[in-house]
Design an enzyme around this catalytic site. Structure first.
Site, PDB file in Angstrom:
ATOM      1  CD  GLU A   1      20.580  14.664  38.073  1.00 21.73           C
ATOM      2  OE1 GLU A   1      19.555  14.976  37.831  1.00 21.73           O
ATOM      3  OE2 GLU A   1      20.689  13.593  39.071  1.00 21.73           O
TER       4      GLU A   1
ATOM      5  CD  GLU B   1      22.892  15.162  43.211  1.00 22.21           C
ATOM      6  OE1 GLU B   1      21.712  14.628  43.104  1.00 22.21           O
ATOM      7  OE2 GLU B   1      23.257  16.031  42.797  1.00 22.21           O
TER       8      GLU B   1
HETATM    9  C1  BG6 Z   1      19.329  15.113  41.381  1.00 24.75           C
HETATM   10  C2  BG6 Z   1      19.648  16.378  41.590  1.00 24.75           C
HETATM   11  O1  BG6 Z   1      18.514  15.093  40.332  1.00 24.75           O
HETATM   12  O2  BG6 Z   1      18.542  14.606  42.267  1.00 24.75           O
HETATM   13  C3  BG6 Z   1      19.369  17.227  42.733  1.00 24.75           C
HETATM   14  O3  BG6 Z   1      21.072  16.743  41.226  1.00 24.75           O
HETATM   15  C4  BG6 Z   1      18.141  16.828  43.525  1.00 24.75           C
HETATM   16  O4  BG6 Z   1      19.250  18.743  42.542  1.00 24.75           O
HETATM   17  C5  BG6 Z   1      18.361  15.059  43.561  1.00 24.75           C
HETATM   18  O5  BG6 Z   1      17.711  17.379  44.495  1.00 24.75           O
HETATM   19  C6  BG6 Z   1      17.013  14.463  44.226  1.00 24.75           C
HETATM   20  O6  BG6 Z   1      15.980  15.044  43.531  1.00 24.75           O
HETATM   21  P1  BG6 Z   1      14.558  15.647  44.300  1.00 24.75           P
HETATM   22  O7  BG6 Z   1      13.635  16.049  43.344  1.00 24.75           O
HETATM   23  O8  BG6 Z   1      14.144  14.357  45.204  1.00 24.75           O
HETATM   24  O9  BG6 Z   1      15.247  16.796  44.943  1.00 24.75           O
END
Ligand code: BG6
Length: 487
Positions: A202, A384
């Site tokens: 990111e 992701e």
């Molecule tokens: C992304 C990151 O922003 O989203 C992860 O790369 C993160 O590290 C994921 O865990 C989900 O966000 P959150 O804040 O719900 O854990």
């Protein structure tokens, strides 16, 4: 093409400080995230910093961290605070069990990040830490038993604390050298077993002390740090291609799709400009040069110019990425007059939201895939995507998570539409996060994403027992059918 390619990569994604734990074990050094407390939406997690006179710096309302951090402030651990990265959900000691569970679901790829401070505890050593290298060797070899290949994130939003304190992290060019030294070590050690690499996580969204080691995340320092990360990424790609001829490199972007709040031309124009806050990163690394509107983006943040070395332009060109990867969870809206780099954006009245206020928008994923491919013309890798929700386990720890299945079904259908109808080449899909882990933004455990429930609460209490949820069996079926069966 009517089916997904036979070699489509199916798997899950994690990050070391949210998943691994093993703080202080195997010679691991202290990383910037180690000082972050747990938190919640109302009370953001934060670094505790101390001034020379002992005054503690209170967190402000900024995302995750107190910011800016005064130059004389030092991080400090408070005796009564909980620091989730230290144990996380203890992949460090559960890796065999977790990889076996992933293999049961049929994963042929697992994205994980390497903790820089496990390899170079302060970032400044000449020689790497053998115990750290051995840990990841063991992980990769365990995966190989099941035919699962690694997708390695070299730097997931963190760095050894010493680099942050000594150099102000990515604000200084010295950090580029420390990163390239670290990359060389990884490529020489794991390059015979790893094809896919992500230079940064990111990179368009990270800023500030925790992720970048930069004390003042707004304005010139942030953009100077970004330039150094662009150069570091390009150098890693060049070196990686030399040492591992079959390697493929991406960097990962946070792609919350951004829509204009209305059809009012001023809102639409502002939306276009806000999107350029992301294209600034994707264009530069994906095409190998800064886009024509770069100065306009910098001006929004009061930045007159970026300091560049004479050779940087060529390095960016030679070190452009092989594929574009991104995270996708939600979409947002913006309107004229909103602040620049409006991370969360405003909510969209047409969308349902998760309990954490993230708008659920599967079509936005198809939109993103098309838009990036149209523009950069390099394959996509979705690294992701997932739903953070509050799960209610029964007395055996089993969770009936139909809501998660519904979220994933709709997003996978959107992905398939982009690949099969719109003809967007896509290497694979790694769901965040296959085993429950600690939330990045809030440091909570109750914001769960996994196919596997982990018995642990927000303060680290629990047995750490792993129990597959209903979505575990569903995902297994999806993968077995190579995405044909989403029922
Ligand atoms: C992304 C990151 O922003 O989203 C992860 O790369 C993160 O590290 C994921 O865990 C989900 O966000 P959150 O804040 O719900 O854990």
């Amino acid at each position: 093409m009517s089916k997904l390619p036979d070699d489509f990569l199916w798997g899950g994604a994690t990050a070391d400080f949210q998943y691994e734990g093993g703080f202080g074990e195997g010679g691991r050094g202290i990383a910037t995230h180690d000082y972050e407390t747990n938190g919640s939406v109302e009370h953001p997690r934060h670094h505790t910093m101390k001034m020379p006179d002992g005054t503690l710096i209170e967190p402000n309302s900024s995302f995750i961290l107190a910011d800016p951090v005064p130059p004389e402030a030092e991080p400090v651990f408070l005796p009564d605070a909980y620091y989730p990265s230290h144990k996380a959900v203890d992949f460090y000691h559960h890796y065999k069990e977790d990889i076996k569970l992933m293999a049961e679901m049929g994963f042929n790829v697992f994205r994980f990040s390497i903790a820089w401070s496990r390899i170079y505890p302060t970032g400044l050593e000449d020689e790497p830490n053998e115990a750290g290298l051995q840990f990841y060797d063991d992980v990769i070899n365990e995966m190989a038993k099941y035919g699962m290949e690694p997708l390695i994130t070299i730097c997931h939003d963190e760095m050894p604390m010493e680099l942050a304190l000594k150099y102000d992290g990515w604000k200084s060019r010295e950090t580029i050298d420390a990163y390239v030294k670290y990359c060389r070590t990884l490529f020489e050690r794991f390059g015979d077993r790893c094809r896919y690499w992500l230079t940064f996580n990111e990179i368009n969204a990270v800023r500030g002390f925790g992720p970048c080691g930069v004390r003042n995340s707004d304005g010139p320092d942030r953009y100077q740090a970004d330039h150094h990360m662009f150069v570091a990424s390009a150098k890693a790609v060049i070196l990686g291609h030399q040492l591992m001829p079959n390697s493929k490199f991406g960097a990962m972007y946070a792609m919350s799709e951004i829509y204009p709040a209305t059809s009012k031309p001023e809102d639409v124009f502002h939306c276009m400009q806000e999107r350029r806050e992301n294209w600034y990163f994707i264009d530069t690394m994906g095409r190998g040069y800064y886009p024509s509107f770069a100065q306009e983006v910098l001006s929004h943040h009061g930045v007159k110019e970026i300091k560049m070395a004479a050779e940087d332009e060529q390095t960016l060109l030679d070190g452009q990425l092989d594929f574009i990867s991104f995270s996708y969870y939600r979409s947002n809206t913006v309107k004229a007059g909103d602040p620049w780099f409006n991370v969360g954006g405003d909510s969209n009245p047409y969308l349902k939201q998760t309990p954490w206020g993230w708008g659920i928008d599967p079509l936005g994923l198809r939109y993103c895939m098309n838009e990036i491919y149209d523009r950069i013309q390099k394959p996509i890798f979705i690294v992701e995507n997932g739903l953070g929700a509050v799960d209610q386990p029964d007395e055996n720890g089993y969770v009936d998570d139909d809501y998660r299945i519904a979220y994933l079904r709709e997003h996978l259908q959107a992905m398939k539409d982009a690949i099969l109808i719109d003809k967007v080449p896509c290497l694979g899909y790694t769901m965040w996060a296959p085993i429950d882990l600690v939330s990045l933004s809030t440091g909570e455990m109750k914001k769960r994403y996994g196919f596997v429930y982990v018995d642990m609460d927000d303060l680290g209490h629990g047995t750490l027992k792993r129990v597959p949820k209903k979505s575990f069996g569903w995902m297994k079926k999806v993968i077995e059918s190579n995405g044909e069966d989403l029922s």
